[in-house]
Design an enzyme around this catalytic site. Structure first.
Site, PDB file in Angstrom:
ATOM      1  N   LEU A  38       0.808  -1.232   0.000  1.00 23.30           N
ATOM      2  CA  LEU A  38       0.000   0.000   0.000  1.00 23.30           C
ATOM      3  C   LEU A  38       0.836   1.276   0.000  1.00 23.30           C
ATOM      4  O   LEU A  38       0.397   2.307  -0.497  1.00 23.30           O
ATOM      5  CB  LEU A  38      -0.937   0.014   1.211  1.00 23.30           C
ATOM      6  CG  LEU A  38      -2.006  -1.083   1.243  1.00 23.30           C
ATOM      7  CD1 LEU A  38      -2.669  -1.146   2.613  1.00 23.30           C
ATOM      8  CD2 LEU A  38      -3.054  -0.836   0.154  1.00 23.30           C
ATOM      9  N   LYS A  40       4.777   3.324   1.631  1.00 28.15           N
ATOM     10  CA  LYS A  40       5.952   3.255   2.499  1.00 28.15           C
ATOM     11  C   LYS A  40       6.092   4.584   3.217  1.00 28.15           C
ATOM     12  O   LYS A  40       5.844   5.639   2.626  1.00 28.15           O
ATOM     13  CB  LYS A  40       7.107   2.897   1.577  1.00 28.15           C
ATOM     14  CG  LYS A  40       8.458   3.373   1.828  1.00 28.15           C
ATOM     15  CD  LYS A  40       9.377   2.725   0.772  1.00 28.15           C
ATOM     16  CE  LYS A  40      10.811   3.079   0.962  1.00 28.15           C
ATOM     17  NZ  LYS A  40      11.113   4.498   0.916  1.00 28.15           N
ATOM     18  N   GLY A  41       6.442   4.542   4.476  1.00 21.42           N
ATOM     19  CA  GLY A  41       6.614   5.774   5.240  1.00 21.42           C
ATOM     20  C   GLY A  41       8.039   5.895   5.726  1.00 21.42           C
ATOM     21  O   GLY A  41       8.934   5.267   5.158  1.00 21.42           O
ATOM     22  N   ASP A 155       0.965  16.586  12.262  1.00 20.79           N
ATOM     23  CA  ASP A 155       1.420  16.275  10.906  1.00 20.79           C
ATOM     24  C   ASP A 155       0.226  16.194   9.951  1.00 20.79           C
ATOM     25  O   ASP A 155       0.151  15.290   9.113  1.00 20.79           O
ATOM     26  CB  ASP A 155       2.229  14.972  10.901  1.00 20.79           C
ATOM     27  CG  ASP A 155       3.194  14.883   9.722  1.00 20.79           C
ATOM     28  OD1 ASP A 155       3.430  15.923   9.055  1.00 20.79           O
ATOM     29  OD2 ASP A 155       3.706  13.780   9.451  1.00 20.79           O
TER      30      ASP A 155
HETATM   31  P1  ADP Z   1       5.013   6.282   8.469  1.00 20.69           P
HETATM   32  O1  ADP Z   1       4.388   6.476   9.807  1.00 20.69           O
HETATM   33  O2  ADP Z   1       6.197   5.345   8.521  1.00 20.69           O
HETATM   34  O3  ADP Z   1       5.302   7.564   7.742  1.00 20.69           O
HETATM   35  P2  ADP Z   1       2.491   6.011   7.160  1.00 20.69           P
HETATM   36  O4  ADP Z   1       1.528   5.817   8.257  1.00 20.69           O
HETATM   37  O5  ADP Z   1       2.575   7.391   6.579  1.00 20.69           O
HETATM   38  O6  ADP Z   1       3.929   5.499   7.592  1.00 20.69           O
HETATM   39  O7  ADP Z   1       2.169   5.000   5.993  1.00 20.69           O
HETATM   40  C1  ADP Z   1       2.965   4.908   4.829  1.00 20.69           C
HETATM   41  C2  ADP Z   1       2.088   4.721   3.592  1.00 20.69           C
HETATM   42  O8  ADP Z   1       1.321   3.526   3.694  1.00 20.69           O
HETATM   43  C3  ADP Z   1       1.069   5.812   3.398  1.00 20.69           C
HETATM   44  O9  ADP Z   1       1.597   6.903   2.703  1.00 20.69           O
HETATM   45  C4  ADP Z   1      -0.013   5.095   2.604  1.00 20.69           C
HETATM   46  O10 ADP Z   1       0.330   5.027   1.247  1.00 20.69           O
HETATM   47  C5  ADP Z   1       0.009   3.704   3.200  1.00 20.69           C
HETATM   48  N1  ADP Z   1      -0.980   3.573   4.315  1.00 20.69           N
HETATM   49  C6  ADP Z   1      -0.766   3.880   5.614  1.00 20.69           C
HETATM   50  N2  ADP Z   1      -1.852   3.633   6.367  1.00 20.69           N
HETATM   51  C7  ADP Z   1      -2.796   3.164   5.521  1.00 20.69           C
HETATM   52  C8  ADP Z   1      -4.156   2.713   5.685  1.00 20.69           C
HETATM   53  N3  ADP Z   1      -4.737   2.724   6.879  1.00 20.69           N
HETATM   54  N4  ADP Z   1      -4.826   2.284   4.590  1.00 20.69           N
HETATM   55  C9  ADP Z   1      -4.230   2.286   3.370  1.00 20.69           C
HETATM   56  N5  ADP Z   1      -2.961   2.682   3.153  1.00 20.69           N
HETATM   57  C10 ADP Z   1      -2.232   3.122   4.206  1.00 20.69           C
END
Ligand code: ADP
Length: 308
Positions: A38, A40-41, A155
């Site tokens: 889905l 990456k963060g 954020d």
């Molecule tokens: P991090 O905390 O490491 O930055 P995120 O929470 O931003 O990670 O998640 C990284 C990516 O994963 C997001 O940009 C999105 O593309 C996907 N994602 C995160 N949470 C969800 C969710 N609940 N449903 C669908 N995709 C998600």
């Protein structure tokens, strides 16, 4: 007898096994099938996870433990979990549970299959005012819930506003959220995303509180309607300088209503004590001048809503 199928090994790259210790001391295994990637963060990779037992599908955040070796990173993740697991609101991504093995910490979240507003804006360039009203009203409801539980998100940005299967807004990524110990406390840690960060966080003198989420909400509103963030430049230092001087403009070639302009202008003020509250924003004529849908149709992920 077909020995092969009897000894069929689980492909460990495709499944995640949660080991649950029962009161008897026995261990029960819960199997999740790994689905689509889905996103990456900062630390995590996120995949669809299907629970074999219940058929439920989650967004599973995989956080590699080797990245948590520094105490602070682990502490931050535990703080995110501690805050997120207490939250129950229709406009906040629902936290289900978390578990770990030797390699990863897994966080199971409500799946938002329609991605984030950032993905939508990439396709759509900018939104119509009626769409912005619909999404922003839901962001406000989510923020109101957080603030009423003494939580600052810190954020708020397009990439952290997710869309459910029904196109409901779900605020996600509580990785930078902070819970105030007492009303009136002011936080000091510098955090946020450059384009959306409030001037008082950059200045750092007076600390920051809920008003920094209101500022980011203003940046979000501008970005949805204009198509790019108000203080964006090629380098972060210049962006910060512009934020601290509140230097931004409404481009002449993009038509937005005087109500939208006035609301953005009233939110993006350096003196955080002068920013409107969530209730005041709701009562602003930007939200009251016309009716708008509670949810937008799926087609608007790609094309503007039709006029009829
Ligand atoms: P991090 O905390 O490491 O930055 P995120 O929470 O931003 O990670 O998640 C990284 C990516 O994963 C997001 O940009 C999105 O593309 C996907 N994602 C995160 N949470 C969800 C969710 N609940 N449903 C669908 N995709 C998600």
């Amino acid at each position: 007898m077909n020995i092969k199928s009897d000894t069929k090994a689980l492909d460990t790259s495709q499944v995640v096994i949660e080991k649950i210790t029962l009161p008897s001391g026995d261990i029960r295994e819960k199997v999740y099938n790994k689905g689509k990637f889905l996103g990456k963060g900062g630390f995590a990779r996120v995949y669809e996870l299907l629970c074999e037992e219940t058929g439920e599908v989650f967004a599973g955040k995989f956080v590699p433990k080797n990245l948590l070796s520094k105490g602070r990173a682990r502490h931050k993740l535990m703080s995110e979990i501690k805050i997120h697991r207490t939250l129950h609101n229709k406009n906040i991504v629902q936290f289900h549970h978390y578990f770990e093995n030797d390699e990863f910490v897994y966080i199971l979240l409500e799946l938002c299959p329609n991605q984030s507003l950032s993905d939508m804006l990439r396709r759509r360039k900018r939104l119509l005012e009626i769409e912005a009203q619909c999404y922003l009203a839901q962001v406000l409801l989510g923020l109101k819930y957080l603030h009423s539980h003494r939580i600052i998100h810190r954020d708020i940005k397009l990439g952290n506003i997710f869309l459910s299967d029904k196109m409901e807004v779900k605020i996600g990524d509580l990785g930078l959220a902070a819970k105030l110990e007492y009303e009136g406390e002011r936080k000091r840690t510098i955090c946020g995303t450059p384009n959306y960060i409030a001037p008082e966080i950059l200045e750092g003198k007076q600390g920051h509180s809920y008003e920094c989420d209101i500022w980011s909400f203003g940046v979000l509103m501008y970005t949805l309607l204009i198509g790019r963030p108000p203080f964006e430049t090629k380098d972060v230092k210049t962006t910060y300088r512009r934020i601290k001087m509140n230097l931004y403009m409404f481009p002449d070639n993009i038509d937005i209503s005087k109500e939208a302009k006035a609301l953005i202008t009233s939110i993006l003020v350096l003196d955080f004590t002068k920013r409107p509250t969530i209730d005041q924003i709701f009562q602003n004529s930007f939200f009251t001048k016309n009716l708008y849908p509670r949810l937008m149709p799926l087609s608007t992920l790609v094309v503007p809503p039709s006029a009829n």
